[in-house]
Design a protein around this motif. Structure first.
Motif, PDB file in Angstrom:
ATOM      1  N   SER A 109     -17.314 -10.328   4.976  1.00  0.00           N
ATOM      2  CA  SER A 109     -18.632  -9.911   5.462  1.00  0.00           C
ATOM      3  C   SER A 109     -19.108 -10.739   6.653  1.00  0.00           C
ATOM      4  N   HIS A 110     -18.261 -11.630   7.160  1.00  0.00           N
ATOM      5  CA  HIS A 110     -18.630 -12.481   8.295  1.00  0.00           C
ATOM      6  C   HIS A 110     -17.572 -12.384   9.390  1.00  0.00           C
ATOM      7  N   GLN A 111     -17.980 -12.731  10.595  1.00  0.00           N
ATOM      8  CA  GLN A 111     -17.031 -12.924  11.684  1.00  0.00           C
ATOM      9  C   GLN A 111     -16.585 -14.376  11.664  1.00  0.00           C
ATOM     10  N   VAL A 112     -15.343 -14.619  11.306  1.00  0.00           N
ATOM     11  CA  VAL A 112     -14.799 -15.975  11.325  1.00  0.00           C
ATOM     12  C   VAL A 112     -14.533 -16.346  12.777  1.00  0.00           C
ATOM     13  N   ALA A 113     -15.017 -17.520  13.190  1.00  0.00           N
ATOM     14  CA  ALA A 113     -14.909 -17.904  14.602  1.00  0.00           C
ATOM     15  C   ALA A 113     -14.534 -19.381  14.705  1.00  0.00           C
ATOM     16  N   CYS A 114     -13.326 -19.702  14.290  1.00  0.00           N
ATOM     17  CA  CYS A 114     -12.853 -21.085  14.300  1.00  0.00           C
ATOM     18  C   CYS A 114     -12.047 -21.334  15.573  1.00  0.00           C
ATOM     19  N   SER A 115     -12.436 -22.349  16.337  1.00  0.00           N
ATOM     20  CA  SER A 115     -11.774 -22.658  17.607  1.00  0.00           C
ATOM     21  C   SER A 115     -10.810 -23.836  17.499  1.00  0.00           C
ATOM     22  N   HIS A 116     -10.672 -24.418  16.327  1.00  0.00           N
ATOM     23  CA  HIS A 116      -9.891 -25.644  16.169  1.00  0.00           C
ATOM     24  C   HIS A 116      -8.528 -25.350  15.561  1.00  0.00           C
ATOM     25  N   PHE A 117      -7.480 -25.679  16.290  1.00  0.00           N
ATOM     26  CA  PHE A 117      -6.130 -25.330  15.857  1.00  0.00           C
ATOM     27  C   PHE A 117      -5.774 -25.942  14.507  1.00  0.00           C
ATOM     28  N   ASP A 118      -6.133 -27.206  14.288  1.00  0.00           N
ATOM     29  CA  ASP A 118      -5.719 -27.871  13.056  1.00  0.00           C
ATOM     30  C   ASP A 118      -6.498 -27.407  11.843  1.00  0.00           C
ATOM     31  N   ALA A 119      -7.527 -26.610  12.019  1.00  0.00           N
ATOM     32  CA  ALA A 119      -8.136 -25.893  10.898  1.00  0.00           C
ATOM     33  C   ALA A 119      -7.514 -24.507  10.791  1.00  0.00           C
ATOM     34  N   TYR A 120      -7.391 -23.849  11.917  1.00  0.00           N
ATOM     35  CA  TYR A 120      -6.867 -22.477  11.937  1.00  0.00           C
ATOM     36  C   TYR A 120      -5.447 -22.390  11.367  1.00  0.00           C
ATOM     37  N   ARG A 121      -4.634 -23.416  11.578  1.00  0.00           N
ATOM     38  CA  ARG A 121      -3.239 -23.336  11.132  1.00  0.00           C
ATOM     39  C   ARG A 121      -3.112 -23.323   9.615  1.00  0.00           C
ATOM     40  N   PHE A 122      -4.198 -23.631   8.894  1.00  0.00           N
ATOM     41  CA  PHE A 122      -4.171 -23.584   7.439  1.00  0.00           C
ATOM     42  C   PHE A 122      -4.782 -22.292   6.887  1.00  0.00           C
ATOM     43  N   PHE A 123      -5.182 -21.375   7.760  1.00  0.00           N
ATOM     44  CA  PHE A 123      -5.692 -20.089   7.284  1.00  0.00           C
ATOM     45  C   PHE A 123      -4.582 -19.354   6.529  1.00  0.00           C
ATOM     46  N   THR A 124      -4.980 -18.584   5.538  1.00  0.00           N
ATOM     47  CA  THR A 124      -3.985 -17.739   4.866  1.00  0.00           C
ATOM     48  C   THR A 124      -3.530 -16.649   5.831  1.00  0.00           C
ATOM     49  N   PRO A 125      -2.347 -16.074   5.610  1.00  0.00           N
ATOM     50  CA  PRO A 125      -1.869 -15.009   6.498  1.00  0.00           C
ATOM     51  C   PRO A 125      -2.835 -13.840   6.601  1.00  0.00           C
ATOM     52  N   GLU A 126      -3.549 -13.560   5.519  1.00  0.00           N
ATOM     53  CA  GLU A 126      -4.500 -12.451   5.543  1.00  0.00           C
ATOM     54  C   GLU A 126      -5.769 -12.811   6.309  1.00  0.00           C
ATOM     55  N   ALA A 127      -6.119 -14.102   6.352  1.00  0.00           N
ATOM     56  CA  ALA A 127      -7.350 -14.518   7.028  1.00  0.00           C
ATOM     57  C   ALA A 127      -7.163 -14.701   8.529  1.00  0.00           C
ATOM     58  N   ALA A 128      -5.977 -15.128   8.963  1.00  0.00           N
ATOM     59  CA  ALA A 128      -5.760 -15.453  10.372  1.00  0.00           C
ATOM     60  C   ALA A 128      -6.149 -14.321  11.323  1.00  0.00           C
ATOM     61  N   ARG A 136      -7.373 -17.348  18.680  1.00  0.00           N
ATOM     62  CA  ARG A 136      -6.005 -17.610  18.279  1.00  0.00           C
ATOM     63  C   ARG A 136      -5.604 -18.983  18.799  1.00  0.00           C
ATOM     64  N   PRO A 137      -6.180 -20.042  18.223  1.00  0.00           N
ATOM     65  CA  PRO A 137      -5.902 -21.388  18.736  1.00  0.00           C
ATOM     66  C   PRO A 137      -4.436 -21.769  18.575  1.00  0.00           C
ATOM     67  N   THR A 138      -3.914 -22.476  19.554  1.00  0.00           N
ATOM     68  CA  THR A 138      -2.579 -23.062  19.484  1.00  0.00           C
ATOM     69  C   THR A 138      -2.699 -24.522  19.922  1.00  0.00           C
ATOM     70  N   ARG A 139      -1.640 -25.289  19.686  1.00  0.00           N
ATOM     71  CA  ARG A 139      -1.662 -26.682  20.147  1.00  0.00           C
ATOM     72  C   ARG A 139      -1.787 -26.722  21.667  1.00  0.00           C
ATOM     73  N   GLU A 140      -1.149 -25.774  22.351  1.00  0.00           N
ATOM     74  CA  GLU A 140      -1.172 -25.763  23.817  1.00  0.00           C
ATOM     75  C   GLU A 140      -2.559 -25.428  24.370  1.00  0.00           C
ATOM     76  N   THR A 141      -3.312 -24.587  23.642  1.00  0.00           N
ATOM     77  CA  THR A 141      -4.634 -24.184  24.136  1.00  0.00           C
ATOM     78  C   THR A 141      -5.745 -25.087  23.608  1.00  0.00           C
ATOM     79  N   GLN A 142      -5.389 -26.136  22.890  1.00  0.00           N
ATOM     80  CA  GLN A 142      -6.406 -27.028  22.323  1.00  0.00           C
ATOM     81  C   GLN A 142      -7.398 -27.539  23.363  1.00  0.00           C
ATOM     82  N   PRO A 143      -6.938 -28.020  24.528  1.00  0.00           N
ATOM     83  CA  PRO A 143      -7.916 -28.503  25.519  1.00  0.00           C
ATOM     84  C   PRO A 143      -8.813 -27.396  26.073  1.00  0.00           C
TER      85      PRO A 143
END
Length: 294
Positions: free
Chosen positions: A157-176, A182-189
Motif C-alpha cells: 500500500s506504499h511506494q517504497v523509495a529506498c536510495s541506499h544500496f546496502d539496504a536495497y540489496r537485502f530486499f526480498t526478490p518480490e520487494a525489489a 535501482r541502487p547499485t554500488r556504482e551509482t552510490q555516489p
C-alpha cells in the motif's frame, strides 16, 4: 603540527576509553553470554570495527604526542616516531588508503549537497521481510507486529523509495521491483542523500575506515549517531520489540509517519555536521601529505 604533551594525551586517552567502555559494555556482556540483541548488536556485527579497535585513542593526522617511548602508538600501524614524538605517518597512510580517502570525500560532499528526502518512512526493513516464510526472517526470534500478511499489506500500500544500496540489496526478490530506485554500488555516489538513515549510520563506517588519520572523538561522535539512528530504524521496523523497551513507531499510520519524519530530520541535521567534520579531517590529511611532498 600540533604537539600534545604526555599529561594531556593520557587524559584524553582515559576519557576516550571510558566513553567506549560505556558504549560497548552491554554488547560485550551479551557476547560473553552468547546472547543476541536485534538492535544494539548491529554496530558490531554489520560494521567491521571491533570494540577493542574502537577503544584505541587516536589524535588524528597533524597531531604529535610527546614521550613517544611511553606511547603505545609507536607500535601501531601508520604511526612514525621522530625523536621524542610520535604521530600519524600521513604519507604512509595516503599511499595505502589514498583511493579510499578520495572516494569517501567525494561521496560525503555529493551526499551533503543534495536535498534531504523524508518520505521513505523506513519501509526498507519491511521490504526485507516481504512475502518471506517466517523462518527466513532475519530477526525470526521476534514477532512481526502486524503479522506476515499485515506486513505485506503495508509494503503493497506504499511506494517504497529506498536510495541506499546496502539496504536495497537485502530486499526480498518480490520487494525489489517495488522500489522506486535501482541502487547499485556504482551509482552510490549518485543516489545517496542526507535524509537517509543508512547514509547517516554509514558515517561511522567511513570514519572507522580512515582510522588513525581521523581523530577518535569524531569516530565516536559518528558511532553515537549510528546508535541513535539504529534505534529509530528498528522502532519503525515491522518487528515487535516492546519486550526490549522499544516502543514502535507505527509508520503505517499518519501519526507514525509524522513521528518518523521528525526524528529523521534531526538525524539528518546531525549527520550533515559530521559529514563536514569528516571532510575537514580528510582535507587535513591530504594537505599535510601535500605539504611534505612539495
Amino acid at each position: 603540527m600540533q604537539v600534545v604533551d604526555e599529561r594531556v594525551w593520557r587524559e584524553r586517552t582515559a576519557a576516550h576509553e571510558a566513553r567506549v567502555d560505556a558504549a560497548t559494555a552491554a554488547h560485550l556482556g551479551r557476547r560473553r553470554d552468547h546472547r543476541k540483541h536485534p538492535v544494539e548488536d548491529f554496530l558490531f556485527t554489520y560494521y567491521s570495527f571491533k570494540p577493542a579497535q574502537l577503544r584505541r585513542w587516536h589524535p588524528g593526522a597533524g597531531t604529535a604526542l610527546t614521550a613517544a617511548s611511553r606511547a603505545p602508538h609507536r607500535d601501531w600501524r601508520f604511526y612514525a616516531v621522530d625523536g621524542d614524538r610520535v604521530a600519524v605517518d600521513v604519507d604512509a597512510f595516503v599511499t595505502a588508503r589514498g583511493d579510499t580517502l578520495r572516494f569517501v570525500r567525494e561521496l560525503l560532499l555529493r551526499t551533503a549537497g543534495r536535498p534531504a528526502r523524508f518520505g521513505c518512512f523506513g519501509l526498507h526493513e519491511w521490504a526485507m521481510v516481504y512475502r518471506l516464510d517466517p523462518s527466513d526472517v532475519r530477526h525470526s526470534g521476534w514477532p512481526l507486529r502486524l503479522g506476515a500478511s499485515g506486513t505485506d499489506a503495508v509494503v503493497e500500500s506504499h511506494q517504497v523509495a529506498c536510495s541506499h544500496f546496502d539496504a536495497y540489496r537485502f530486499f526480498t526478490p518480490e520487494a525489489a521491483p517495488r522500489n522506486a530506485f535501482r541502487p547499485t554500488r556504482e551509482t552510490q555516489p549518485d543516489l545517496e542523500q542526507p535524509g537517509c538513515l543508512h547514509a547517516g549510520m554509514d558515517l561511522y563506517k567511513w570514519a572507522h575506515k580512515l582510522v588513525p588519520a581521523v581523530p577518535s572523538d569524531l569516530v565516536m561522535d559518528c558511532f553515537a549517531l549510528a546508535r541513535d539512528i539504529r534505534s529509530l530504524d528498528m522502532r519503525a521496523a515491522p518487528y515487535d520489540l516492546r519486550e526490549l523497551g522499544y516502543e514502535p513507531v507505527r509508520i503505517e499510520t499518519p501519526e507514525g509517519k509524522a513521528q518518523y519524519a521528525a526524528e529523521q530530520r534531526g538525524f539528518s541535521a546531525r549527520g550533515q555536521v559530521l559529514r563536514e567534520r569528516l571532510v575537514e579531517a580528510i582535507d587535513r590529511v591530504l594537505l599535510v601529505s601535500s605539504d611534505r611532498t612539495d
